[in-house]
Enzyme design. Structure first.
Site, PDB file in Angstrom:
ATOM      1  N   GLY A  13      16.089  69.620   1.131  1.00 56.60           N
ATOM      2  CA  GLY A  13      16.884  68.454   1.585  1.00 56.60           C
ATOM      3  C   GLY A  13      16.032  67.205   1.617  1.00 56.60           C
ATOM      4  O   GLY A  13      16.210  66.336   2.473  1.00 56.60           O
ATOM      5  N   GLY A  26      17.599  63.641   1.602  1.00 62.08           N
ATOM      6  CA  GLY A  26      18.633  63.407   2.622  1.00 62.08           C
ATOM      7  C   GLY A  26      18.216  62.385   3.667  1.00 62.08           C
ATOM      8  O   GLY A  26      17.099  61.848   3.661  1.00 62.08           O
ATOM      9  N   ASP A  27      19.157  62.183   4.585  1.00 61.98           N
ATOM     10  CA  ASP A  27      19.009  61.165   5.608  1.00 61.98           C
ATOM     11  C   ASP A  27      17.926  61.466   6.642  1.00 61.98           C
ATOM     12  O   ASP A  27      17.150  60.602   7.021  1.00 61.98           O
ATOM     13  CB  ASP A  27      20.368  61.103   6.324  1.00 61.98           C
ATOM     14  CG  ASP A  27      20.768  59.694   6.575  1.00 61.98           C
ATOM     15  OD1 ASP A  27      20.562  58.860   5.667  1.00 61.98           O
ATOM     16  OD2 ASP A  27      21.262  59.429   7.687  1.00 61.98           O
ATOM     17  N   LYS A  57      14.390  60.948   5.281  1.00 58.92           N
ATOM     18  CA  LYS A  57      14.050  59.529   5.113  1.00 58.92           C
ATOM     19  C   LYS A  57      13.835  58.827   6.461  1.00 58.92           C
ATOM     20  O   LYS A  57      12.910  58.060   6.645  1.00 58.92           O
ATOM     21  CB  LYS A  57      15.217  58.955   4.324  1.00 58.92           C
ATOM     22  CG  LYS A  57      15.434  57.518   4.297  1.00 58.92           C
ATOM     23  CD  LYS A  57      16.451  57.203   3.206  1.00 58.92           C
ATOM     24  CE  LYS A  57      17.811  57.018   3.875  1.00 58.92           C
ATOM     25  NZ  LYS A  57      18.840  56.624   2.923  1.00 58.92           N
ATOM     26  N   LYS A  76      19.355  72.155  14.556  1.00 62.22           N
ATOM     27  CA  LYS A  76      20.681  72.566  15.009  1.00 62.22           C
ATOM     28  C   LYS A  76      21.748  72.078  14.028  1.00 62.22           C
ATOM     29  O   LYS A  76      21.463  71.136  13.313  1.00 62.22           O
ATOM     30  CB  LYS A  76      20.954  72.048  16.415  1.00 62.22           C
ATOM     31  CG  LYS A  76      21.138  70.512  16.498  1.00 62.22           C
ATOM     32  CD  LYS A  76      21.886  70.119  17.734  1.00 62.22           C
ATOM     33  CE  LYS A  76      23.272  69.634  17.442  1.00 62.22           C
ATOM     34  NZ  LYS A  76      23.442  68.212  17.241  1.00 62.22           N
ATOM     35  N   ASP A  89      15.261  71.293  18.646  1.00 58.13           N
ATOM     36  CA  ASP A  89      16.276  70.572  19.393  1.00 58.13           C
ATOM     37  C   ASP A  89      15.574  69.264  19.713  1.00 58.13           C
ATOM     38  O   ASP A  89      14.608  69.249  20.494  1.00 58.13           O
ATOM     39  CB  ASP A  89      16.641  71.322  20.683  1.00 58.13           C
ATOM     40  CG  ASP A  89      17.689  70.567  21.490  1.00 58.13           C
ATOM     41  OD1 ASP A  89      17.503  69.361  21.697  1.00 58.13           O
ATOM     42  OD2 ASP A  89      18.683  71.177  21.909  1.00 58.13           O
ATOM     43  N   HIS A  90      15.991  68.180  19.086  1.00 60.23           N
ATOM     44  CA  HIS A  90      15.148  66.979  19.181  1.00 60.23           C
ATOM     45  C   HIS A  90      15.039  66.447  20.610  1.00 60.23           C
ATOM     46  O   HIS A  90      14.134  65.698  20.924  1.00 60.23           O
ATOM     47  CB  HIS A  90      15.586  65.894  18.185  1.00 60.23           C
ATOM     48  CG  HIS A  90      16.761  65.078  18.628  1.00 60.23           C
ATOM     49  ND1 HIS A  90      18.053  65.521  18.497  1.00 60.23           N
ATOM     50  CD2 HIS A  90      16.857  63.847  19.191  1.00 60.23           C
ATOM     51  CE1 HIS A  90      18.877  64.592  18.966  1.00 60.23           C
ATOM     52  NE2 HIS A  90      18.181  63.572  19.393  1.00 60.23           N
ATOM     53  N   GLU A 142      26.841  58.016  25.182  1.00 58.01           N
ATOM     54  CA  GLU A 142      26.587  57.320  23.924  1.00 58.01           C
ATOM     55  C   GLU A 142      27.631  56.237  23.729  1.00 58.01           C
ATOM     56  O   GLU A 142      28.764  56.363  24.204  1.00 58.01           O
ATOM     57  CB  GLU A 142      26.690  58.294  22.748  1.00 58.01           C
ATOM     58  CG  GLU A 142      25.649  59.392  22.785  1.00 58.01           C
ATOM     59  CD  GLU A 142      25.603  60.114  21.456  1.00 58.01           C
ATOM     60  OE1 GLU A 142      24.931  59.618  20.545  1.00 58.01           O
ATOM     61  OE2 GLU A 142      26.285  61.141  21.330  1.00 58.01           O
ATOM     62  N   HIS A 173      21.560  70.349  23.538  1.00 52.87           N
ATOM     63  CA  HIS A 173      20.736  69.347  24.233  1.00 52.87           C
ATOM     64  C   HIS A 173      20.900  69.388  25.752  1.00 52.87           C
ATOM     65  O   HIS A 173      19.921  69.340  26.496  1.00 52.87           O
ATOM     66  CB  HIS A 173      21.091  67.932  23.767  1.00 52.87           C
ATOM     67  CG  HIS A 173      20.995  67.732  22.286  1.00 52.87           C
ATOM     68  ND1 HIS A 173      20.018  68.316  21.507  1.00 52.87           N
ATOM     69  CD2 HIS A 173      21.750  66.995  21.432  1.00 52.87           C
ATOM     70  CE1 HIS A 173      20.193  67.940  20.247  1.00 52.87           C
ATOM     71  NE2 HIS A 173      21.224  67.148  20.169  1.00 52.87           N
TER      72      HIS A 173
HETATM   73  C1  BG6 Z   1      22.612  64.717  17.826  1.00 54.68           C
HETATM   74  C2  BG6 Z   1      24.109  64.749  17.776  1.00 54.68           C
HETATM   75  O1  BG6 Z   1      22.104  66.008  17.916  1.00 54.68           O
HETATM   76  O2  BG6 Z   1      22.195  63.950  18.945  1.00 54.68           O
HETATM   77  C3  BG6 Z   1      24.672  63.349  17.705  1.00 54.68           C
HETATM   78  O3  BG6 Z   1      24.531  65.487  16.646  1.00 54.68           O
HETATM   79  C4  BG6 Z   1      24.142  62.503  18.834  1.00 54.68           C
HETATM   80  O4  BG6 Z   1      26.085  63.357  17.737  1.00 54.68           O
HETATM   81  C5  BG6 Z   1      22.614  62.598  18.915  1.00 54.68           C
HETATM   82  O5  BG6 Z   1      24.521  61.158  18.595  1.00 54.68           O
HETATM   83  C6  BG6 Z   1      22.105  61.915  20.159  1.00 54.68           C
HETATM   84  O6  BG6 Z   1      20.717  61.862  20.132  1.00 54.68           O
HETATM   85  P1  BG6 Z   1      19.918  60.728  20.874  1.00 54.68           P
HETATM   86  O7  BG6 Z   1      18.483  61.068  20.628  1.00 54.68           O
HETATM   87  O8  BG6 Z   1      20.343  59.416  20.260  1.00 54.68           O
HETATM   88  O9  BG6 Z   1      20.312  60.783  22.316  1.00 54.68           O
END
Ligand code: BG6
Length: 488
Positions: free
Chosen positions: A10, A13-14, A17, A150, A179-180, A218, A242
């Site tokens: 990938g 992909g986004d 990048k 994920k 899981d970021h 968000e 998350h």
């Molecule tokens: C992603 C979700 O895992 O986390 C998105 O798929 C969401 O929908 C994003 O906008 C939120 O991440 P953060 O770091 O901007 O809070």
């Protein structure tokens, strides 16, 4: 560190990048990559090594968080990258890839490692893992690791299925699930905050804590992801992963300050095991689901979810979810934990609020001005910790006045989530990655919610875009005598 090839599926992909190239560049200029390191980008697009290197450089100019120096270092970094066209159905492409990796490994000394990073849609994970195995790419002289993002499945059954596919080619300790949220610097601070500060450690129990509120609001809507999001909803997109990860990281009591990855993993698992299970008939009492209607977000009119392009007519998808959870263990028994997340809300903010018990409630007059002590941990986009204490109000006799102690870390020094996570994956530190046990237990806990939503057993409350979500989310706390902090 031994020579390592970073094999990136990938690559055009986004995510690559926006996040992966900038993170690799950051690690490179700070000498945090292995001395012998190469990246092989894979994709279906017609790139060659030279055009791919130009693409990588351009991504850095657009997305690296600091200004990129157009110097020899940038050129040397770009030259670490090569590109192979790869169609995941073609075993021949995997054999060619293997030959290329082996060719590079022959030219260097030491046992060679391979890190496979799957920045592709999850329905390709199983196939890629099996091609890696079949082609012999997975046979290494050093270590091999698999990094995936994920979603890990769509529900409990599909997560199990995916895991069994991956485990044909990789052992659990070779799989690094990102899981970021676990890469966010304030989340990584939580452990130290609790364990290195006796002041907080002593308070971190149900004797002192009245309730916990975890919010991830968000402002964005569904964006260009209707196809995915309309099937996922907030429960799969944010809550199962998350939000439950934030809950675990906040509530574990790790044995000592420098707890190992295994210690933390075990403690996290114990939290999920101690969560009171939800039974499907009770879901509507503990969980609130909402969907945004038209409104104004930060001064701009926005349309409702149902009118967004690509959303199925009459979609009952959740863009907001709030829940009331309870951990039945020694430390947390009796403390309600409220979690909420949603799109198109008033402001972007991920934060944790710990509300402490009020010591005066029984003796104070009904109209007293006491405001509970709060510990507020701001995770993003602002980062910081605030402690709200009470002082005697000098102007009003017998009244209290809240004061705040604020701590804001130096943002310039805090690494980006992907910088830390990629560095940890290369270094073999799995502390901030998601273990299979956590994936399985969290899907298991969430499964009755998925079923109750699918069967429409839970009301779907519309909420105005730009608000704090449906009133029912406030009612969830009000019935316990609490309210969401900072919803003014
Ligand atoms: C992603 C979700 O895992 O986390 C998105 O798929 C969401 O929908 C994003 O906008 C939120 O991440 P953060 O770091 O901007 O809070």
């Amino acid at each position: 560190m031994n020579p390592t090839t970073f094999v990136l599926f990938g690559a055009t992909g986004d995510l690559a990048k926006r996040k992966i190239y900038p993170a690799l560049y950051h690690l490179y200029i700070h000498n945090q990559l292995p001395e012998s390191f190469s990246v092989i980008g894979l994709g279906r697009k017609e790139f060659n090594d030279a055009t791919f290197q130009a693409h990588v450089k351009q991504s850095l100019r657009e997305f690296y968080r600091l200004e990129v120096q157009e110097d020899d270092t940038l050129q040397a970094f770009a030259e670490l990258f090569g590109y192979n066209i790869l169609n995941i159905d073609h075993t021949g492409d995997f054999v060619r890839l293997k030959e290329r990796v082996e060719g590079w490994e022959r030219g260097i000394d030491g046992q060679a490692n391979r890190l496979f990073y799957l920045s592709v849609a999850p329905n390709f994970f199983g196939m890629i893992a099996s091609q890696i195995e079949k082609s012999g790419l997975g046979t290494v002289s050093g270590w091999k690791r698999l990094v995936i993002e994920k979603p890990f499945g769509h529900d409990l059954a599909s997560a199990r299925e995916l895991n069994s596919q991956l485990s044909q080619a990789f052992r659990e300790e070779e799989i690094y699930r990102i899981d970021h949220y676990l890469g966010k610097s304030m989340v990584q601070q939580l452990e130290a905050l609790k364990e290195a500060n006796p002041v907080l450690q002593a308070l971190w129990t149900n004797k002192n804590i009245a309730n916990v509120q975890i919010t991830a609001d968000e402002t964005v809507g569904v964006e260009e992801r209707a196809g995915y999001y309309d099937q996922a909803g907030a429960v799969r997109d944010m809550f199962q992963n998350h939000m439950l990860q934030l809950l675990m990281m906040l509530t574990i009591h790790a044995p000592h300050n420098m707890a190992s990855a295994e210690d933390i993993r075990l403690k996290k698992k114990q939290i999920l095991e101690a969560l009171d299970p939800l039974h499907r008939p009770d879901v509507h009492e503990q969980i609130v689901r909402g969907q945004y209607a038209a409104g104004q977000v930060q001064g701009k009119p926005v349309q409702g979810y149902a009118s967004e392009p690509g959303i199925a007519p009459g979609s009952m998808n959740d863009t907001f979810i709030a829940g009331r959870l309870h951990i039945d263990n020694y430390h947390w028994r009796g403390v309600p934990i409220y979690i909420r997340t949603g799109k198109r809300l008033k402001a972007k903010s991920t934060r944790i609020v710990i509300e402490f018990k009020e010591p005066l409630s029984s003796s104070a007059p009904a109209d007293h001005t006491y405001v509970p002590n709060l510990l507020v941990i701001e995770i993003g986009p602002n980062e910081g910790i605030t402690l709200q204490l009470n002082t005697k109000d000098p102007e009003r006799k017998g009244e209290f006045k809240p004061v705040h102690i604020d701590m804001y870390p130096d943002r310039a020094e805090a690494p980006e989530a992907y910088e830390t996570l990629i560095q940890d994956a290369l270094g073999g530190d799995s502390t901030f990655f998601v273990h299979w046990d956590e994936v399985e237990l969290s899907w298991q806990w969430v499964q009755p919610i998925l079923e109750a939503f699918a069967a429409n057993e839970v009301p779907l409350y519309p909420y105005e875009a730009g608000s704090h979500g449906p009133d029912a989310a406030a009612a969830l706390l009000a019935r316990d005598g609490y309210h969401w902090w900072f919803d003014e």
